[in-house]
Design a protein around this motif. Structure first.
Motif, short mmCIF file in Angstrom:
data_model
loop_
_atom_site.label_atom_id
_atom_site.label_comp_id
_atom_site.label_asym_id
_atom_site.label_seq_id
_atom_site.Cartn_x
_atom_site.Cartn_y
_atom_site.Cartn_z
N ASN A 13 0.86 -1.42 -0.43
CA ASN A 13 -0.40 -0.08 -0.34
C ASN A 13 0.49 1.52 -0.08
O ASN A 13 0.54 2.12 -0.77
CB ASN A 13 -1.31 0.00 1.12
CG ASN A 13 -1.91 -1.05 0.77
OD1 ASN A 13 -2.20 -1.99 -0.11
ND2 ASN A 13 -3.07 -1.68 2.15
N ALA A 14 1.81 1.36 0.69
CA ALA A 14 2.31 2.66 0.78
C ALA A 14 3.48 2.55 -0.52
O ALA A 14 3.82 3.87 -1.39
CB ALA A 14 3.49 2.38 1.45
N ASP A 15 3.96 1.39 -1.22
CA ASP A 15 4.56 1.40 -2.67
C ASP A 15 3.06 2.45 -3.84
O ASP A 15 3.70 3.40 -4.41
CB ASP A 15 4.83 0.53 -3.42
CG ASP A 15 5.86 -0.83 -2.70
OD1 ASP A 15 6.93 0.13 -1.81
OD2 ASP A 15 6.35 -1.24 -2.07
N ILE A 16 2.11 1.84 -3.54
CA ILE A 16 0.60 2.07 -4.27
C ILE A 16 0.37 3.63 -3.97
O ILE A 16 0.22 4.51 -5.22
CB ILE A 16 0.08 1.61 -4.49
CG1 ILE A 16 -0.09 0.17 -4.61
CG2 ILE A 16 -1.23 1.28 -5.26
CD1 ILE A 16 -1.22 -0.83 -4.46
N THR A 17 0.69 4.58 -2.49
CA THR A 17 0.40 5.33 -2.47
C THR A 17 1.73 6.20 -2.87
O THR A 17 1.51 7.66 -3.63
CB THR A 17 0.42 5.52 -0.98
OG1 THR A 17 -0.55 4.31 -0.48
CG2 THR A 17 0.00 6.99 -0.67
N SER A 18 2.74 6.21 -2.73
CA SER A 18 3.68 6.30 -3.81
C SER A 18 3.80 6.70 -4.87
O SER A 18 4.13 7.62 -5.52
CB SER A 18 5.17 5.80 -3.75
OG SER A 18 6.86 6.63 -3.47
N SER A 19 3.43 6.07 -5.71
CA SER A 19 3.68 5.50 -7.47
C SER A 19 2.51 6.88 -7.57
O SER A 19 2.32 7.50 -8.32
CB SER A 19 2.74 4.10 -7.54
OG SER A 19 4.19 3.44 -7.59
N TYR A 20 1.45 6.61 -6.71
CA TYR A 20 -0.06 8.09 -7.13
C TYR A 20 0.84 9.30 -6.68
O TYR A 20 -0.08 9.72 -7.65
CB TYR A 20 -0.97 7.33 -6.28
CG TYR A 20 -1.86 8.46 -6.13
CD1 TYR A 20 -3.18 8.59 -7.72
CD2 TYR A 20 -2.28 8.82 -4.70
CE1 TYR A 20 -3.56 9.87 -7.73
CE2 TYR A 20 -2.94 9.82 -5.62
CZ TYR A 20 -3.73 10.10 -6.90
OH TYR A 20 -4.76 11.59 -6.84
#
Length: 493
Positions: A13-20
């Protein structure tokens, strides 16, 4: 049902938030939406009287039927004899137009430099004098403080460290007949540029403070703690519960005062911070600062002397943390040779635990040594982007935030005077990413720094960190559910 994402899946979830966040770095509205929702830790550089919005000042002034000069915007508690004023009230004729005009006087909204005879810095600092009739009463200050707390909760801020009020000291600064002697000694030191014996002189003054200031220290400490207690007694139409918000205070002196008054006020703040409890609760006064325009006549003349005062107080009260406004200057605001030493003096002589603003860093002699000292000693810099843009005209690549970040200096994002400046902590984070492209990991480190370097007890820091860990987990889960990484299934629970 979609398959659950595995714990060891690289797309957390942190990775996806970072990508967003990476995908919206140039989208102003999307960044504002992102940071509105994100937990922001602490705002550790904000002035109480400059953080409340002009609308609140107008409401208070109208409720108290105060008088105002419409040309200058200055408030009066009683009708002045020789100045043209109108009386404010909730039922006055043309209420809306007067309200709008005064909001413009009491903030930077609609500021038009070609209509103002002085610079934006003078306009900004002059605002506080217009409102002084409302900022000397504990009831009014408590109401302003209540507004700050409500806004912090609505903005997803977990901690406020507020630069509150300065202590009142007697005209003789606790020195009686010795005032003139010490005043002359200190001013001769400054005039001659000889600081060799200044610590001895300050030590003599300190000893007289110790003998004569007990009642003043107690009165000041009571004022700050009662101010905080009273701020929790107001209701609000937003039905916001502020009970979980952690709030602490810095005391200060104005660097535009006479030297002995500055020293006396700094002493009272330090001494008051020593008190552990107030009426069975933790004392909320935690640190000391020095404020006001850094390029003012007395501010400049006595800058080195002020740092010597902090040095002496640090030797007496080494456990009282300080955050010093230093380097809130830039080219064109003053002669360039005076841009070369403010931050380094605040650190090396003044023993500052944190630096507020630090904008003149690129002009400082041995600035790389200063950066290394700050990085090695973990002395953070408090970055106030909107403030620096309006008051100093410094923004984008002219701002030294990347010099600090790249040197490993802990960076904290803060607001300074969000009421006068018509901004918020959400907006400061938005500008930080929009202008400098910080990653999500870097943003989280700024949030963490606001707690790590807060003037808080270790147990309070641990408690806030635990809460923030949960908040960030929930935040990242919500973001990733709305913006999943390509080809990565998302849990439906």
């Amino acid at each position: 049902m979609k398959p659950l994402r595995k714990e060891n899946d690289p797309h957390t979830n942190a990775d996806i938030t970072s990508s967003y966040l990476e995908s919206i770095k140039r989208n102003y509205a999307a960044l504002r939406q992102f940071f509105t929702e994100m937990p922001k830790g602490g705002d550790v550089h904000n002035h109480l009287t400059g953080s409340a919005y002009a609308e609140t000042y107008f409401e208070l002034a109208a409720k108290k039927n105060m008088y105002v000069n419409l040309e200058t915007g200055k408030l009066y508690a009683q009708k002045p004899m020789d100045i043209e004023t109108i009386q404010l009230s909730k039922d006055m004729d043309d209420l809306h137009n007067h309200r709008m005009a005064l909001i413009d006087k009491w903030s930077i909204r609609n500021f038009q430099p070609y209509k103002y005879p002085l610079g934006p810095d003078e306009y900004f600092f002059g605002t506080f004098g217009l409102l002084s009739a409302l900022t000397g009463d504990i009831n009014d200050l408590a109401y302003l403080m209540h507004e700050l707390k409500v806004r912090a909760v609505k903005e997803n801020v977990q901690y406020l460290e507020v630069i509150g009020t300065s202590p009142s000291v007697p005209e003789d600064c606790f020195l009686g007949d010795d005032y003139e002697q010490f005043d002359k000694q200190l001013k001769e030191c400054v005039k001659d540029g000889n600081y060799e014996d200044v610590q001895d002189t300050l030590d003599e003054v300190f000893n007289l403070f110790e003998k004569n200031s007990e009642n003043t220290v107690e009165t000041y400490n009571n004022f700050i703690n009662e101010l905080d207690n009273m701020s929790n007694t107001f209701g609000n139409h937003l039905n916001v519960d502020t009970s979980d918000l952690v709030c602490r205070y810095q005391g200060y002196s104005s660097r535009g005062s006479e030297p002995l008054k500055v020293f006396a006020q700094l002493y009272v703040v330090h001494k008051a911070c020593l008190q552990k409890e107030y009426k069975g609760k933790e004392n909320v006064l935690k640190g000391c600062n020095i404020v006001a325009a850094e390029n003012g006549e007395k501010s400049m003349m006595y800058y080195r002397l002020h740092m010597e005062m902090f040095k002496l107080l640090n030797s007496k009260f080494s456990n009282i943390p300080t955050s010093l406004h230093a380097g809130e200057l830039t080219i064109g605001l003053m002669r360039p040779e005076h841009l070369t030493y403010h931050i380094s003096l605040a650190i090396n002589t003044g023993k500052a635990n944190r630096i507020g603003h630090g904008v003149d860093l690129p002009f400082e002699q041995d600035s790389n040594d200063t950066l290394k000292m700050m990085a090695d000693s973990k002395i953070p810099v408090e970055i106030n982007l909107t403030s620096n843009e309006f008051i100093l005209g410094v923004k984008d690549s002219e701002h030294p935030i990347m010099l600090y970040k790249n040197a490993g200096v802990p960076v904290i994002i803060s607001t300074d005077d969000p009421g006068v400046l018509r901004t918020s902590l959400t907006e400061q984070y938005t500008l930080a990413v929009l202008r400098y492209g910080f990653s999500y990991e870097e943003i989280k480190s700024f949030v963490q720094n606001s707690i790590t370097y807060a003037f808080l007890a270790d147990e309070d820091k641990a408690s806030i960190n635990e809460d923030m860990k949960i908040m960030f987990t929930d935040f990242e889960k919500r973001v990733s559910s709305r913006h999943p990484a390509p080809n990565v299934p998302v849990s439906e629970d």
